[in-house]
Motif scaffolding. Structure first.
Motif, PDB file in Angstrom:
ATOM      1  N   LEU A   1     -21.807   9.767  11.865  1.00  0.00           N
ATOM      2  CA  LEU A   1     -22.618  10.982  11.893  1.00  0.00           C
ATOM      3  C   LEU A   1     -21.982  12.000  10.945  1.00  0.00           C
ATOM      4  CD1 LEU A   1     -24.774  12.879  13.062  1.00  0.00           C
ATOM      5  CD2 LEU A   1     -23.178  13.380  14.934  1.00  0.00           C
ATOM      6  N   VAL A   2     -22.757  12.436   9.968  1.00  0.00           N
ATOM      7  CA  VAL A   2     -22.267  13.410   8.999  1.00  0.00           C
ATOM      8  C   VAL A   2     -23.317  14.495   8.795  1.00  0.00           C
ATOM      9  CG1 VAL A   2     -20.818  11.739   7.781  1.00  0.00           C
ATOM     10  CG2 VAL A   2     -23.182  12.103   7.034  1.00  0.00           C
ATOM     11  N   GLN A   3     -22.932  15.532   8.095  1.00  0.00           N
ATOM     12  CA  GLN A   3     -23.864  16.611   7.779  1.00  0.00           C
ATOM     13  C   GLN A   3     -24.445  16.407   6.383  1.00  0.00           C
ATOM     14  OE1 GLN A   3     -21.577  20.246   8.337  1.00  0.00           O
ATOM     15  NE2 GLN A   3     -22.238  20.370  10.485  1.00  0.00           N
ATOM     16  N   ALA A   4     -25.573  17.028   6.163  1.00  0.00           N
ATOM     17  CA  ALA A   4     -26.199  16.955   4.845  1.00  0.00           C
ATOM     18  C   ALA A   4     -25.216  17.437   3.775  1.00  0.00           C
ATOM     19  CB  ALA A   4     -27.458  17.807   4.817  1.00  0.00           C
ATOM     20  N   GLY A   5     -25.156  16.680   2.688  1.00  0.00           N
ATOM     21  CA  GLY A   5     -24.242  16.999   1.613  1.00  0.00           C
ATOM     22  C   GLY A   5     -22.927  16.258   1.664  1.00  0.00           C
ATOM     23  N   ASP A   6     -22.644  15.648   2.808  1.00  0.00           N
ATOM     24  CA  ASP A   6     -21.394  14.900   2.967  1.00  0.00           C
ATOM     25  C   ASP A   6     -21.480  13.525   2.301  1.00  0.00           C
ATOM     26  OD1 ASP A   6     -20.462  16.039   6.329  1.00  0.00           O
ATOM     27  OD2 ASP A   6     -20.272  16.970   4.346  1.00  0.00           O
ATOM     28  N   SER A   7     -20.359  12.841   2.339  1.00  0.00           N
ATOM     29  CA  SER A   7     -20.271  11.493   1.763  1.00  0.00           C
ATOM     30  C   SER A   7     -19.801  10.492   2.807  1.00  0.00           C
ATOM     31  CB  SER A   7     -19.291  11.481   0.582  1.00  0.00           C
ATOM     32  OG  SER A   7     -19.715  12.339  -0.458  1.00  0.00           O
ATOM     33  N   LEU A   8     -20.174   9.254   2.596  1.00  0.00           N
ATOM     34  CA  LEU A   8     -19.685   8.133   3.403  1.00  0.00           C
ATOM     35  C   LEU A   8     -19.515   6.941   2.478  1.00  0.00           C
ATOM     36  CD1 LEU A   8     -21.855   8.013   6.677  1.00  0.00           C
ATOM     37  CD2 LEU A   8     -19.391   8.422   6.547  1.00  0.00           C
ATOM     38  N   ARG A   9     -18.576   6.073   2.825  1.00  0.00           N
ATOM     39  CA  ARG A   9     -18.452   4.807   2.127  1.00  0.00           C
ATOM     40  C   ARG A   9     -18.605   3.679   3.130  1.00  0.00           C
ATOM     41  NH1 ARG A   9     -13.644   1.938  -1.420  1.00  0.00           N
ATOM     42  NH2 ARG A   9     -12.704   1.662   0.656  1.00  0.00           N
ATOM     43  N   LEU A  10     -19.626   2.894   2.935  1.00  0.00           N
ATOM     44  CA  LEU A  10     -19.838   1.708   3.755  1.00  0.00           C
ATOM     45  C   LEU A  10     -19.120   0.521   3.133  1.00  0.00           C
ATOM     46  CD1 LEU A  10     -23.664   2.011   4.513  1.00  0.00           C
ATOM     47  CD2 LEU A  10     -21.732   3.089   5.681  1.00  0.00           C
ATOM     48  N   SER A  11     -18.607  -0.328   4.000  1.00  0.00           N
ATOM     49  CA  SER A  11     -17.974  -1.567   3.562  1.00  0.00           C
ATOM     50  C   SER A  11     -18.659  -2.736   4.228  1.00  0.00           C
ATOM     51  CB  SER A  11     -16.486  -1.576   3.926  1.00  0.00           C
ATOM     52  OG  SER A  11     -15.793  -0.519   3.307  1.00  0.00           O
ATOM     53  N   CYS A  12     -18.647  -3.838   3.552  1.00  0.00           N
ATOM     54  CA  CYS A  12     -19.199  -5.079   4.097  1.00  0.00           C
ATOM     55  C   CYS A  12     -18.211  -6.190   3.775  1.00  0.00           C
ATOM     56  CB  CYS A  12     -20.558  -5.366   3.483  1.00  0.00           C
ATOM     57  SG  CYS A  12     -21.261  -6.965   3.953  1.00  0.00           S
ATOM     58  N   ALA A  13     -17.548  -6.662   4.815  1.00  0.00           N
ATOM     59  CA  ALA A  13     -16.557  -7.720   4.652  1.00  0.00           C
ATOM     60  C   ALA A  13     -17.208  -9.072   4.885  1.00  0.00           C
ATOM     61  CB  ALA A  13     -15.414  -7.516   5.639  1.00  0.00           C
TER      62      ALA A  13
END
Length: 123
Positions: A11-23
């Protein structure tokens, strides 16, 4: 056979960043093109981005171009989705998928799927 496990959602706020990983498991990861898809509540699963087996070629939907970056590390059997400038419209369950052959936007062309990771962007 390839098994995929996504991580990095939240859960993040608008304008934030996330990095998804797929192993990925399996010794043949580097031979697969990889894709990221997303499914919002009540909607179909949509293509987001794809990457060729060696990482040289990528494809994005228009709405994420310039904000999202797909990449892979074949030595780590992992594909990533860096997501910047997130908006509430990016809220969805994100899935990674693998297919033999080249990149594709069609979910039906992918042979293997992860279980998904939830991304929620609040305004």
């Amino acid at each position: 056979q390839v098994q995929l496990v996504e991580s990095g959602g939240g859960l993040v706020q608008a304008g934030d960043s996330l990095r998804l990983s797929c192993a990925a498991s399996g010794r043949t990861f580097s031979s697969y093109a990889m894709g990221w898809f997303r499914q919002a509540p009540g909607k179909e699963r949509d293509f987001v981005a794809s990457i060729s087996w060696n990482g040289d070629l990528t494809t994005y939907i228009d709405s994420v171009k310039g904000r999202f970056t797909i990449s892979r590390d074949n030595a780590k059997n992992t594909v990533y989705l860096q997501m910047n400038s997130l908006t509430p419209e990016d809220t969805a369950v994100y899935y990674c998928a693998a297919r033999s052959g080249g990149r594709s936007r069609g979910s039906y062309e992918y042979n293997y799927w992860g279980q998904g990771t939830q991304v929620t962007v609040s305004s």
